[in-house]
Design a protein around this motif. Structure first.
Motif, mmCIF file in Angstrom:
data_model
loop_
_atom_site.group_PDB
_atom_site.id
_atom_site.type_symbol
_atom_site.label_atom_id
_atom_site.label_comp_id
_atom_site.label_asym_id
_atom_site.label_seq_id
_atom_site.Cartn_x
_atom_site.Cartn_y
_atom_site.Cartn_z
ATOM 1 N N ASP A 70 0.734 -1.506 0.035
ATOM 2 C CA ASP A 70 -0.092 0.407 0.194
ATOM 3 C C ASP A 70 0.600 0.787 0.042
ATOM 4 O O ASP A 70 1.170 2.266 -0.808
ATOM 5 N N ASN A 71 2.018 1.289 0.815
ATOM 6 C CA ASN A 71 3.001 2.468 0.724
ATOM 7 C C ASN A 71 3.224 2.132 -0.361
ATOM 8 O O ASN A 71 3.431 3.616 -1.113
ATOM 9 N N GLU A 72 3.900 1.682 -0.536
ATOM 10 C CA GLU A 72 5.004 1.827 -1.989
ATOM 11 C C GLU A 72 3.692 1.930 -3.695
ATOM 12 O O GLU A 72 3.878 3.321 -4.085
ATOM 13 N N THR A 73 2.604 1.251 -3.293
ATOM 14 C CA THR A 73 1.578 1.946 -4.320
ATOM 15 C C THR A 73 1.010 3.158 -4.335
ATOM 16 O O THR A 73 1.011 4.189 -5.135
ATOM 17 N N LEU A 80 3.030 9.849 -10.091
ATOM 18 C CA LEU A 80 2.231 9.617 -11.822
ATOM 19 C C LEU A 80 1.421 10.824 -11.793
ATOM 20 O O LEU A 80 0.861 11.700 -12.861
ATOM 21 N N ARG A 81 0.246 10.844 -10.902
ATOM 22 C CA ARG A 81 -1.066 12.419 -10.816
ATOM 23 C C ARG A 81 -0.398 13.405 -10.899
ATOM 24 O O ARG A 81 -0.531 14.033 -11.846
ATOM 25 N N GLU A 82 0.921 14.001 -10.330
ATOM 26 C CA GLU A 82 2.088 14.467 -10.239
ATOM 27 C C GLU A 82 1.716 15.219 -11.692
ATOM 28 O O GLU A 82 1.773 15.980 -12.389
ATOM 29 N N TYR A 83 2.614 13.951 -11.994
ATOM 30 C CA TYR A 83 2.972 13.688 -13.708
ATOM 31 C C TYR A 83 1.910 13.891 -14.825
ATOM 32 O O TYR A 83 2.159 15.157 -15.513
ATOM 33 N N VAL A 84 0.576 13.103 -15.217
ATOM 34 C CA VAL A 84 -0.252 13.450 -15.892
ATOM 35 C C VAL A 84 -0.906 14.981 -15.722
ATOM 36 O O VAL A 84 -1.325 15.686 -16.594
ATOM 37 N N LYS A 90 -6.408 12.700 -22.747
ATOM 38 C CA LYS A 90 -8.105 12.739 -23.508
ATOM 39 C C LYS A 90 -9.095 12.641 -22.316
ATOM 40 O O LYS A 90 -9.378 11.909 -21.613
ATOM 41 N N GLU A 91 -9.894 13.494 -22.737
ATOM 42 C CA GLU A 91 -11.301 13.612 -21.134
ATOM 43 C C GLU A 91 -12.661 13.517 -22.548
ATOM 44 O O GLU A 91 -12.506 13.687 -23.741
ATOM 45 N N THR A 92 -12.818 12.495 -22.208
ATOM 46 C CA THR A 92 -14.786 12.830 -22.010
ATOM 47 C C THR A 92 -14.921 13.456 -20.883
ATOM 48 O O THR A 92 -15.218 13.974 -19.954
ATOM 49 N N LYS A 93 -16.730 13.364 -20.855
ATOM 50 C CA LYS A 93 -18.124 13.668 -19.925
ATOM 51 C C LYS A 93 -17.545 13.048 -18.986
ATOM 52 O O LYS A 93 -17.713 13.768 -17.664
ATOM 53 N N THR A 94 -16.730 11.879 -18.588
ATOM 54 C CA THR A 94 -16.733 11.314 -16.795
ATOM 55 C C THR A 94 -15.137 11.646 -16.583
ATOM 56 O O THR A 94 -15.469 11.263 -15.061
ATOM 57 N N GLN A 95 -14.454 11.187 -17.677
ATOM 58 C CA GLN A 95 -12.488 11.212 -17.079
ATOM 59 C C GLN A 95 -12.226 11.388 -17.744
ATOM 60 O O GLN A 95 -12.439 11.985 -19.181
ATOM 61 N N LYS A 96 -11.029 11.654 -17.530
ATOM 62 C CA LYS A 96 -9.651 11.884 -18.671
ATOM 63 C C LYS A 96 -8.418 10.325 -18.610
ATOM 64 O O LYS A 96 -8.567 9.780 -17.161
ATOM 65 N N THR A 97 -8.502 10.272 -19.387
ATOM 66 C CA THR A 97 -6.670 9.341 -19.573
ATOM 67 C C THR A 97 -5.737 9.444 -20.624
ATOM 68 O O THR A 97 -5.749 10.275 -21.641
ATOM 69 N N TYR A 98 -4.686 9.151 -19.702
ATOM 70 C CA TYR A 98 -3.559 8.604 -20.587
ATOM 71 C C TYR A 98 -3.073 7.269 -20.601
ATOM 72 O O TYR A 98 -2.483 6.306 -19.494
ATOM 73 N N ALA A 99 -3.044 7.282 -22.290
ATOM 74 C CA ALA A 99 -2.209 5.213 -22.505
ATOM 75 C C ALA A 99 -0.691 5.262 -22.216
ATOM 76 O O ALA A 99 -0.225 6.298 -23.623
ATOM 77 N N LYS A 104 -2.619 1.766 -18.479
ATOM 78 C CA LYS A 104 -3.436 3.004 -19.012
ATOM 79 C C LYS A 104 -3.263 4.126 -17.318
ATOM 80 O O LYS A 104 -4.405 3.250 -16.419
ATOM 81 N N ILE A 105 -3.800 5.037 -17.732
ATOM 82 C CA ILE A 105 -3.747 6.262 -16.227
ATOM 83 C C ILE A 105 -5.548 6.396 -16.498
ATOM 84 O O ILE A 105 -5.729 7.747 -17.304
ATOM 85 N N VAL A 106 -6.270 6.400 -15.573
ATOM 86 C CA VAL A 106 -7.516 6.669 -16.162
ATOM 87 C C VAL A 106 -7.686 7.468 -14.561
ATOM 88 O O VAL A 106 -7.579 7.591 -13.290
ATOM 89 N N ILE A 107 -8.708 9.492 -14.943
ATOM 90 C CA ILE A 107 -8.289 9.919 -14.013
ATOM 91 C C ILE A 107 -9.959 10.497 -13.498
ATOM 92 O O ILE A 107 -10.457 10.806 -15.060
ATOM 93 N N LYS A 108 -10.982 9.886 -12.763
ATOM 94 C CA LYS A 108 -12.676 9.678 -13.361
ATOM 95 C C LYS A 108 -12.705 11.334 -12.341
ATOM 96 O O LYS A 108 -12.221 11.529 -11.132
ATOM 97 N N LYS A 109 -13.271 11.773 -13.377
ATOM 98 C CA LYS A 109 -14.189 12.955 -12.760
ATOM 99 C C LYS A 109 -14.993 13.163 -11.550
ATOM 100 O O LYS A 109 -15.941 11.792 -11.713
#
Length: 184
Positions: A70-73, A80-84, A90-99, A104-109
């Protein structure tokens, strides 16, 4: 007493057919059988304590590894959040993604939804005009009250007040078998 232990040795090392013919025919043998049951239960309890201690030890090691993971993750997710946040995703109505090749990194709105306390809303909506269609009336059987007026007699359900045999689909007599117990 030695005779009983010889009986035990014989009993435990005999065929199934011989076991079925063996009987307890006096108090000494019955008392010996109780001792054997008690010994068997005590042996199981001893074994169970050792096994539970081992399980606790394994759970502790597993818990330490989970915390480490958990600590490592958490560390790598924050990086990764700082980086993206510096990238065009790529942005949709509900999320942002970066492959990336490894995933894939997904940030849900943020999403708005209802949080409801049905009892409170029901009480308060009753006072509003024009909302009657949104209130349901639910029928339910008053089983506790009905049961007080019923008795079982010879497998029949009898209404104590009227004396009639009550035959209603979904209501029947269930016989729960008695139980043989040994207490120490």
């Amino acid at each position: 007493m030695n005779e009983n232990y010889r009986l035990a040795d014989m009993f435990l090392n005999v065929s199934e057919e011989e076991r079925e013919t063996w009987k307890i025919d006096n108090d000494n043998t019955a008392d010996w059988a109780l001792d054997k049951i008690k010994e068997s239960r005590e042996e199981y309890e001893r074994f169970e304590k050792v096994a539970m201690a081992k399980i606790e030890q394994i759970k502790s090691v597993l818990d330490q590894e989970r915390k480490k993971s958990d600590n490592e993750t958490s560390f790598f997710e924050s990086k990764l959040r700082e980086y993206v946040e510096t990238l065009k995703m790529k942005e949709t109505k509900t999320q942002k993604t970066y492959a990336l090749p490894s995933g894939k990194i997904v940030i849900k709105k943020d999403k708005s939804d209802f949080k409801i306390n049905k009892d409170s809303v029901l009480e308060n909506i009753k006072a509003l005009e024009g909302y009657e269609d949104y209130i349901k009336v639910k029928e339910d059987l008053a089983w506790g009250d009905l049961k007080k007026n019923l008795v079982i007699d010879n497998g029949n359900i009898i209404n104590k007040i009227t004396g009639e045999v009550l035959e209603v689909e979904g209501l029947e007599v269930e016989v729960k078998a008695g139980k043989f117990e040994i207490k120490f």
